[in-house]
Design an enzyme around this catalytic site. Structure first.
Site, PDB file in Angstrom:
ATOM      1  N   LYS A 215       0.861  -1.193   0.000  1.00  0.00           N
ATOM      2  CA  LYS A 215       0.000   0.000   0.000  1.00  0.00           C
ATOM      3  C   LYS A 215       0.889   1.230   0.000  1.00  0.00           C
ATOM      4  CE  LYS A 215      -4.203   1.327  -0.359  1.00  0.00           C
ATOM      5  NZ  LYS A 215      -4.962   0.928  -1.553  1.00  0.00           N
ATOM      6  N   SER A 416      -8.591  -0.479  -5.175  1.00  0.00           N
ATOM      7  CA  SER A 416      -8.806  -0.075  -3.792  1.00  0.00           C
ATOM      8  C   SER A 416     -10.301   0.135  -3.547  1.00  0.00           C
ATOM      9  CB  SER A 416      -7.982   1.181  -3.483  1.00  0.00           C
ATOM     10  OG  SER A 416      -7.470   1.126  -2.178  1.00  0.00           O
TER      11      SER A 416
END
Length: 647
Positions: A215, A416
């Site tokens: 991430k 996402s």
């Protein structure tokens, strides 16, 4: 003796031509009222004037007779899933703006041109093309290839082609380039900006709470360089997408010697004495060298011209007129199409942003009509707010509660938060070039205690509980708050894993294995089970019809989105009506423009750091493969900043 002293005042002289003071005030008041009335009347007259023009433009465009000629696709902007709404009268302000073209309109205009005898040739003007995501480029390129395969000519022109522009031009029958221009291919990737050094100098503390090994969205705020994990993930993603680009170009133009321009462009260009256009011609990358006049003469040979006009003119069919003359079908049963495009944000917003409340209302209002037979969710988003993503997901689940089939169609990206909102799907379609995954979560809280200390400002106060005043942007966060925030992020990640696991029929452990914030291309995503099938939006609509036990040939798409307001429609019509003949410049001008867009995105990143107020599911890598033009808001912010510092 009586004292007869003179009075303590003397009479003042009064000009008989001047009115008394009270009357003068009255006159001034009346004058101000008249001026105000005049201004109001002028404003009303202007609104009426532009309203009449707007109505006239609409009437003209709706009744325009399409004559035989060349359909001109002057793509002087980026291709997006859902264009942002232009500010009212922005086109009349004299400010330059970058246009956004709706993907489905571009594809429909090309497909209808293929079978319409009035269109003699399709002209692809890519001088100012602002790019698109790989999946969108593939869809438009395939449409152009269908026109070319039908025997109808497709002619492309540019002073210099970007990589994305050439992905489209490769499908043309003839590719023209300006003799003083030429194309240098860059390939995906390059540097991105990291703000850790600046943040440290300013004294800002970026408190980051995250889950996901890959991430990397928060890395620019916490590092001065790219982490090894982020580099490995980006290398794999960019490598796959670049391989798809090369494969598509080779299929469309098998004789083009692209490889040498990738591996040793200096040798090829030096061999042509620095003449990039000539090097392109020798390598079969382009077919013809010529300026716009020469190109126009070539188009005129096919489409015809007006002898009374200057050299290089040809009979043209404008893109906007053609789109309006070929509207979406409305016959048959309705398949609802919900567009989730742009950043997912809380609250309400116009087109180009996926605002939770706005999207929720669009879904519920569409379902309330009881006319929809199925729901297709078109996702083209890098993610954003967790709360808004969940709000949208729950609204989509309402369609399932009403027993409607739900099919997701992923566009250029569905990463996402874009994947979060895709989880209610019965089946997920994507393209090989779709950017998806990025199953991870983070939060950033900036505090400014060190910044304030630099100018002698401190903070203090009474706290009734350990969390009083937290998060304190002026005094910093406490270890207790940090622990709670991190625990909340980890819980959010578990929620994300659970939603994906239930949707994809996987175990949470397996989702965690392919999650960790890693971004995947559509082809790999299909292999690992995040995507079910390859296909376009139309393929998804056909599948939704079949699941609703309907004939796909007897349904129509009903788009669940807010129509442009009156003033926005005026701005759009005026902005689109103008011709932009400025051109996009040579290869070096394209590089300079790209660097400016990078700076605009950097300014926007800093703004998002300072204003971020919620837990985020957002993808960083998604921005590196899409349109080369920055977000309209970021571009405006950069312009304001440069104006303030005197540039």
């Amino acid at each position: 003796m009586t004292d007869t002293a003179a009075p303590s005042y003397a009479p003042s002289y009064v000009d008989p031509a001047r009115p008394p003071r009270k009357k003068w005030r009255l006159v001034r008041g009346v004058w101000k009222s008249l001026v105000a009335i005049k201004d109001a009347l002028v404003l009303i007259a202007m609104l009426l004037f532009f309203g009449v023009i707007f109505a006239a433009l609409n009437a003209r465009q709706s009744t325009t007779v399409i004559k035989d000629g060349a359909l001109v696709l002057d793509l002087n902007g980026s291709i997006v899933e859902q264009p942002e709404e232009q500010a009212a009268f922005a086109a009349l302000s004299g400010q330059s703006r970058t246009r956004q073209f709706r993907l489905r309109d571009v594809v429909r205009s090309i497909d209808t041109a293929r079978t319409d005898a009035r269109v003699k040739v399709v002209v692809l003007d890519l001088d100012s093309f602002g790019g698109a995501y790989p999946a969108a480029l593939g869809e438009v390129g395939d449409a152009l290839a269908r026109v070319r395969a039908s025997g109808k000519p497709v002619l492309a022109y540019a002073t210099a082609y970007t990589d994305g522009g050439y992905r489209l031009a490769a499908n043309a029958s003839e590719i023209w380039v300006n003799p003083l221009g030429g194309t240098i291919f860059m390939g995906p990737g390059g540097n991105q900006l990291y703000y850790k050094g600046l943040i440290d100098k300013l004294g800002v503390n970026a408190h980051v709470y995250r889950v996901g090994r890959y991430k990397s969205f928060v890395e620019p705020y916490t590092r001065a360089d790219q982490s090894d994990d982020a580099r490995a993930a980006s290398t794999a993603l960019y490598g796959t997408l670049f391989a798809q680009w090369r494969e598509a170009v080779a299929k469309a133009r098998p004789k083009a010697q692209i490889a040498q321009f990738m591996s040793a462009p200096d040798k090829v260009i030096l061999a042509a004495n620095g003449n990039i256009a000539e090097a392109n011609l020798r390598a079969g990358i382009v077919d013809k060298l010529g300026d716009r006049t020469a190109f126009g003469r070539r188009v005129a040979e096919i489409a015809g011209s007006d002898a009374s006009k200057p050299a290089g003119n040809y009979t043209a069919i404008k893109y906007d007129a053609w789109v309006k003359a070929n509207p979406l079908p409305t016959a048959g049963d309705a398949i609802g199409v919900l567009t989730i495009a742009g950043d997912i944000v809380d609250g309400e917003s116009g087109p180009g942003k996926a605002a939770g409340k706005t999207i929720e209302k669009a879904v519920l209002d569409g379902l309330a009509k009881k006319t929809l037979k199925a729901l297709v969710v078109r996702v083209d988003s890098p993610g954003g707010s967790v709360m808004a993503s969940e709000q949208i997901r729950l609204a989509i689940l309402e369609a399932k509660r009403q027993k409607l089939p739900v099919v997701v169609s992923m566009g250029g990206m569905a990463a996402s938060g874009g994947y979060w909102v895709s989880t209610p799907a019965d089946v997920i379609f994507a393209e090989p070039g779709t950017i998806t995954g990025s199953i991870g979560i983070f939060g950033v809280v900036p505090t400014f205690e060190n910044t304030l200390a630099k100018i002698g400002v401190t903070s203090d106060g009474v706290k009734t509980t350990p969390l009083s005043g937290q998060p304190d942007v002026t005094g910093g966060t406490t270890p207790m708050f940090d622990a709670i925030a991190q625990a909340g992020i980890e819980n959010g990640y578990r929620e994300f894993l659970a939603r994906v696991a239930a949707s994809r029929r996987m175990t949470p452990a397996r989702v965690d294995e392919i999650g960790q914030g890693r971004v995947w291309d559509g082809g790999t995503a299909r292999q690992i089970g995040l995507v079910d099938r390859f296909g376009t939006l139309q393929d998804a609509i056909d599948e939704a019809a079949k699941r609703a036990k309907l004939d796909p040939a007897k349904v129509h798409a009903e788009y669940l989105e807010k129509k442009p307001g009156f003033l926005a429609a005026i701005a759009q019509d005026f902005g689109n009506d103008g011709d932009d003949d400025a051109g996009g410049g040579d290869a070096f001008a394209h590089v300079a423009a790209d660097r400016r867009q990078m700076l605009a995105r950097a300014v926007g990143d800093m703004k998002r750091l300072a204003t971020s107020g919620s837990i985020q599911v957002r993808c960083l890598e998604c921005g590196g493969m899409g349109p080369t033009t920055a977000d309209i808001g970021d571009a405006k912010l950069l312009d304001l900043l440069l104006a303030r510092i005197g540039f």
